[in-house]
Each structure stands twice: as structure tokens, then as C-alpha cells.
Write a protein that holds these residues in place. Structure first.
Motif, PDB file in Angstrom:
ATOM      1  N   GLU A  73      11.740  35.236  31.405  1.00 33.73           N
ATOM      2  CA  GLU A  73      11.133  34.816  32.656  1.00 33.73           C
ATOM      3  C   GLU A  73       9.858  34.044  32.337  1.00 33.73           C
ATOM      4  O   GLU A  73       9.211  34.308  31.321  1.00 33.73           O
ATOM      5  CB  GLU A  73      10.812  36.022  33.539  1.00 33.73           C
ATOM      6  N   VAL A  74       9.489  33.111  33.178  1.00 34.58           N
ATOM      7  CA  VAL A  74       8.286  32.316  32.954  1.00 34.58           C
ATOM      8  C   VAL A  74       7.062  33.208  33.024  1.00 34.58           C
ATOM      9  O   VAL A  74       6.860  33.936  34.007  1.00 34.58           O
ATOM     10  CB  VAL A  74       8.169  31.184  33.990  1.00 34.58           C
ATOM     11  N   GLY A  75       6.232  33.189  31.949  1.00 37.32           N
ATOM     12  CA  GLY A  75       4.967  33.892  31.946  1.00 37.32           C
ATOM     13  C   GLY A  75       5.052  35.400  31.923  1.00 37.32           C
ATOM     14  O   GLY A  75       4.075  36.094  32.187  1.00 37.32           O
ATOM     15  N   GLY A  76       6.234  35.950  31.596  1.00 36.44           N
ATOM     16  CA  GLY A  76       6.379  37.398  31.604  1.00 36.44           C
ATOM     17  C   GLY A  76       7.029  37.920  30.337  1.00 36.44           C
ATOM     18  O   GLY A  76       7.366  37.169  29.429  1.00 36.44           O
ATOM     19  N   ASN A  77       7.185  39.244  30.291  1.00 36.52           N
ATOM     20  CA  ASN A  77       7.757  39.885  29.116  1.00 36.52           C
ATOM     21  C   ASN A  77       9.224  40.254  29.269  1.00 36.52           C
ATOM     22  O   ASN A  77       9.853  40.701  28.317  1.00 36.52           O
ATOM     23  CB  ASN A  77       6.959  41.155  28.780  1.00 36.52           C
ATOM     24  N   ASN A  78       9.760  40.118  30.483  1.00 36.65           N
ATOM     25  CA  ASN A  78      11.164  40.442  30.679  1.00 36.65           C
ATOM     26  C   ASN A  78      12.048  39.418  29.989  1.00 36.65           C
ATOM     27  O   ASN A  78      11.723  38.227  29.935  1.00 36.65           O
ATOM     28  CB  ASN A  78      11.512  40.486  32.161  1.00 36.65           C
ATOM     29  N   GLY A  79      13.184  39.885  29.482  1.00 36.62           N
ATOM     30  CA  GLY A  79      14.078  38.945  28.844  1.00 36.62           C
ATOM     31  C   GLY A  79      15.344  39.595  28.355  1.00 36.62           C
ATOM     32  O   GLY A  79      15.528  40.808  28.435  1.00 36.62           O
ATOM     33  N   ILE A  80      16.241  38.760  27.864  1.00 38.50           N
ATOM     34  CA  ILE A  80      17.464  39.171  27.192  1.00 38.50           C
ATOM     35  C   ILE A  80      17.425  38.499  25.837  1.00 38.50           C
ATOM     36  O   ILE A  80      17.387  37.266  25.751  1.00 38.50           O
ATOM     37  CB  ILE A  80      18.716  38.726  27.980  1.00 38.50           C
ATOM     38  N   ARG A  81      17.395  39.279  24.757  1.00 38.71           N
ATOM     39  CA  ARG A  81      17.284  38.672  23.428  1.00 38.71           C
ATOM     40  C   ARG A  81      17.793  39.626  22.373  1.00 38.71           C
ATOM     41  O   ARG A  81      17.908  40.844  22.606  1.00 38.71           O
ATOM     42  CB  ARG A  81      15.836  38.289  23.143  1.00 38.71           C
ATOM     43  N   LEU A  82      18.113  39.066  21.211  1.00 36.55           N
ATOM     44  CA  LEU A  82      18.660  39.866  20.118  1.00 36.55           C
ATOM     45  C   LEU A  82      18.167  39.311  18.796  1.00 36.55           C
ATOM     46  O   LEU A  82      18.134  38.094  18.596  1.00 36.55           O
ATOM     47  CB  LEU A  82      20.190  39.854  20.186  1.00 36.55           C
ATOM     48  N   PHE A  83      17.775  40.212  17.894  1.00 42.76           N
ATOM     49  CA  PHE A  83      17.346  39.838  16.546  1.00 42.76           C
ATOM     50  C   PHE A  83      18.207  40.578  15.529  1.00 42.76           C
ATOM     51  O   PHE A  83      18.458  41.778  15.687  1.00 42.76           O
ATOM     52  CB  PHE A  83      15.873  40.208  16.303  1.00 42.76           C
ATOM     53  N   ILE A  84      18.620  39.893  14.476  1.00 39.31           N
ATOM     54  CA  ILE A  84      19.385  40.502  13.392  1.00 39.31           C
ATOM     55  C   ILE A  84      18.588  40.313  12.113  1.00 39.31           C
ATOM     56  O   ILE A  84      18.154  39.199  11.802  1.00 39.31           O
ATOM     57  CB  ILE A  84      20.771  39.851  13.241  1.00 39.31           C
ATOM     58  N   MET A  85      18.409  41.389  11.347  1.00 43.59           N
ATOM     59  CA  MET A  85      17.591  41.336  10.144  1.00 43.59           C
ATOM     60  C   MET A  85      18.403  41.774   8.928  1.00 43.59           C
ATOM     61  O   MET A  85      19.225  42.697   9.011  1.00 43.59           O
ATOM     62  CB  MET A  85      16.359  42.229  10.296  1.00 43.59           C
ATOM     63  N   SER A  86      18.159  41.130   7.794  1.00 48.65           N
ATOM     64  CA  SER A  86      18.909  41.432   6.577  1.00 48.65           C
ATOM     65  C   SER A  86      18.602  42.824   6.040  1.00 48.65           C
ATOM     66  O   SER A  86      19.314  43.341   5.179  1.00 48.65           O
ATOM     67  CB  SER A  86      18.615  40.390   5.494  1.00 48.65           C
ATOM     68  N   SER A  87      17.556  43.463   6.561  1.00 47.13           N
ATOM     69  CA  SER A  87      17.221  44.845   6.186  1.00 47.13           C
ATOM     70  C   SER A  87      18.210  45.849   6.768  1.00 47.13           C
ATOM     71  O   SER A  87      18.177  47.026   6.417  1.00 47.13           O
ATOM     72  CB  SER A  87      15.818  45.186   6.665  1.00 47.13           C
ATOM     73  N   GLY A  88      19.086  45.373   7.666  1.00 47.59           N
ATOM     74  CA  GLY A  88      20.036  46.264   8.315  1.00 47.59           C
ATOM     75  C   GLY A  88      19.628  46.677   9.704  1.00 47.59           C
ATOM     76  O   GLY A  88      20.183  47.619  10.269  1.00 47.59           O
ATOM     77  N   ARG A  89      18.699  45.960  10.286  1.00 53.06           N
ATOM     78  CA  ARG A  89      18.182  46.317  11.599  1.00 53.06           C
ATOM     79  C   ARG A  89      18.586  45.269  12.639  1.00 53.06           C
ATOM     80  O   ARG A  89      18.579  44.070  12.366  1.00 53.06           O
ATOM     81  CB  ARG A  89      16.667  46.419  11.543  1.00 53.06           C
ATOM     82  N   VAL A  90      18.944  45.745  13.826  1.00 50.00           N
ATOM     83  CA  VAL A  90      19.189  44.882  14.978  1.00 50.00           C
ATOM     84  C   VAL A  90      18.360  45.408  16.135  1.00 50.00           C
ATOM     85  O   VAL A  90      18.385  46.609  16.433  1.00 50.00           O
ATOM     86  CB  VAL A  90      20.679  44.857  15.373  1.00 50.00           C
ATOM     87  N   ASP A  91      17.617  44.529  16.788  1.00 48.36           N
ATOM     88  CA  ASP A  91      16.884  44.864  18.008  1.00 48.36           C
ATOM     89  C   ASP A  91      17.496  44.103  19.174  1.00 48.36           C
ATOM     90  O   ASP A  91      17.664  42.875  19.095  1.00 48.36           O
ATOM     91  CB  ASP A  91      15.404  44.487  17.893  1.00 48.36           C
ATOM     92  N   ILE A  92      17.823  44.823  20.233  1.00 47.88           N
ATOM     93  CA  ILE A  92      18.357  44.216  21.447  1.00 47.88           C
ATOM     94  C   ILE A  92      17.408  44.543  22.587  1.00 47.88           C
ATOM     95  O   ILE A  92      17.091  45.720  22.821  1.00 47.88           O
ATOM     96  CB  ILE A  92      19.759  44.760  21.778  1.00 47.88           C
ATOM     97  N   TYR A  93      16.939  43.528  23.287  1.00 49.12           N
ATOM     98  CA  TYR A  93      16.032  43.705  24.420  1.00 49.12           C
ATOM     99  C   TYR A  93      16.741  43.239  25.693  1.00 49.12           C
ATOM    100  O   TYR A  93      17.171  42.089  25.790  1.00 49.12           O
ATOM    101  CB  TYR A  93      14.758  42.887  24.234  1.00 49.12           C
ATOM    102  N   LEU A  94      16.836  44.139  26.661  1.00 47.06           N
ATOM    103  CA  LEU A  94      17.377  43.804  27.975  1.00 47.06           C
ATOM    104  C   LEU A  94      16.367  44.298  28.999  1.00 47.06           C
ATOM    105  O   LEU A  94      16.460  45.417  29.499  1.00 47.06           O
ATOM    106  CB  LEU A  94      18.739  44.461  28.198  1.00 47.06           C
ATOM    107  N   SER A  95      15.332  43.464  29.224  1.00 44.24           N
ATOM    108  CA  SER A  95      14.210  43.857  30.075  1.00 44.24           C
ATOM    109  C   SER A  95      13.537  45.092  29.485  1.00 44.24           C
ATOM    110  O   SER A  95      13.130  45.084  28.330  1.00 44.24           O
ATOM    111  CB  SER A  95      14.687  44.095  31.503  1.00 44.24           C
TER     112      SER A  95
END
Length: 251
Positions: A73-95
């Protein structure tokens, strides 16, 4: 008959009556620096309590932190996003929901320069036996997660991007193919059918995707067609060129 534009289409017959068999010959290659596909503001998930995202990924050698998609969202922290890391970690953000898979060998295995299917599902049914958010790699549910709760998906006003989380310019290095979005939680059977082998015709699922980006098949640079049931958000290849449509696909 065969067609991408049907939302509910049990009983399709492929190759009959002038139709054509499913063929996947192209994907998009992202440089990990500034390449991405701008799909405009996707509003079809705003406020929903269930959704799914799926794509095929081939992470380039040397990458250690990639983000295959995102929307904010414009100017805010809400979102839908995903990060994949070679360390074996995945972070998924859904608001307000944050789902983390930590130090998992399956995730580390994705950095092998081979094709893998990634599917994320969301269904805000709060119960001791239900994961609100589920992560699947190659059709298999990946355990070891911590999950916060959330009511519904946020109302987002920034463009949805494939190959990048736009707000912080976290990019994806490698290939992305057959990116799709649903307004429902895919079942285990559907996830298995999508991710257990080669890319398949998503229009044949009991619920075809709202948005589906074939990423090169029948596309002409710089436009990536949205062939989902809504077909409302074609993508634009940004900081890319026609040579980034390549003949490297999950087989």
C-alpha cells in the motif's frame, strides 16, 4: 473447448473442436538487479480471507536472497511479499500475518539452479489444527513455521510486481514461469497436480486462477498477458528486453 478465460470449467476437452494442447516453451529471465514485471494494482484480493499464489522458479547461481513477487500500500507497511534465502529460510508477509520457515533443507535445495514449484496458500480459519498460511515446494508442504494471525488480506494500492518486491527493491535473479493467483485456498490435491512435475494447464483446475502470467508463451515484448479468468492486469516487462524471454522451462 479449450480456453484460458473460464473461471469454472469442469469437463474441458483439450484438442477437440479446434482447441490446442497445452504447450510451455518460454519463461522470463530476471537479472537480480532491477528487472521486474509491473502488473499494475491488483485489487481482486483486497479484503479476502483466502487466496493462493503459485509459480515455477529457477534461482540463478550465486543468489542468496531473492524475492519473486510483492505488492504494497502507498506509504504503509501492509503488503503481500515473499523472501527466499539460501540459509533455508522463507518469510511470507500477508499484512499482519508473518509466516516463517527457518533453516529447512528443502529451501536450501531450491538454490541448485534447477526448476522448483513454489505455492503459498492462505485461509484465515483460526484453529489449533490449521496453518493459516501454508508453503509448498514441488507440491509438498514444508513444515517448521511460526504464524501470526490476521483477519483478511490488506487493501493494496501499489503495483503487483513479479521478480521484485518494489518498495525495498528486493529483486529475483533467475527464471520465473507460470505465475498464478487465486482468490481461494488451493487444496493439497491441486497443489500436488501443479507442483509435482512439469508446468501444467492451470485452466483445467476445478478453480482456475484469477490471474495467470505464462511469462513468454504467446507474449510479445514488453507485454506479458494476463490469461486468468479475470484477465484484468497485463504485465509490463520493466528494465528488461526481448532477450529476457527465454526457452528455459520446467520439464
Amino acid at each position: 473447448m479449450y480456453g484460458y478465460g473460464y473461471r469454472y470449467n469442469s469437463g474441458l476437452v483439450i484438442g477437440a473442436g479446434g482447441g490446442a494442447p497445452f504447450s510451455n516453451i518460454s519463461s522470463l529471465l530476471f537479472d537480480g538487479v532491477d528487472d521486474y514485471v509491473d502488473c499494475g494494482v491488483i485489487t481482486s484480493l483486497n479484503g479476502l480471507s483466502a487466496a493462493s499464489w503459485s509459480c515455477w522458479l529457477k534461482i540463478s547461481p550465486g543468489e542468496t536472497f531473492v524475492s519473486p513477487f510483492g505488492q504494497d500500500e502507498v506509504g504503509g507497511n501492509n503488503g503481500i511479499r515473499l523472501f527466499i534465502m539460501s540459509s533455508g529460510r522463507v518469510d511470507i508477509y500477508l499484512s499482519a500475518l508473518k509466516y516463517r520457515v527457518q533453516s529447512n533443507a528443502t529451501i536450501i535445495g531450491m538454490f541448485d539452479n534447477e526448476w522448483h514449484n513454489l505455492t503459498v496458500t492462505f485461509n484465515n480459519t483460526n484453529s489449533p489444527t490449521n496453518d493459516i498460511c501454508k508453503l509448498y515446494i514441488d507440491g509438498v508442504n514444508v513444515p517448521n513455521a511460526t504464524t501470526a494471525s490476521t483477519a483478511v488480506l490488506p487493501t493494496l494500492t501499489e503495483p503487483f510486481t513479479i521478480g521484485r518486491w518494489e518498495q525495498n527493491a528486493y529483486n529475483f535473479g533467475g527464471n520465473i514461469d507460470e505465475f498464478a493467483i487465486w482468490d481461494s485456498e488451493l487444496s493439497q490435491a491441486e497443489v500436488t497436480s501443479i507442483g509435482s512435475g512439469a508446468a501444467t494447464d492451470l485452466s483445467l483446475l476445478a478453480t482456475p486462477p484469477l490471474h495467470w502470467y505464462r511469462n513468454g508463451d504467446n507474449d510479445t515484448y514488453p507485454t506479458i498477458a494476463d490469461v486468468g479468468s479475470l484477465a484484468s492486469n497485463p504485465g509490463t516487462m520493466t528494465n528488461m528486453d526481448a532477450g529476457d524471454i527465454v526457452s528455459d522451462v520446467p520439464l
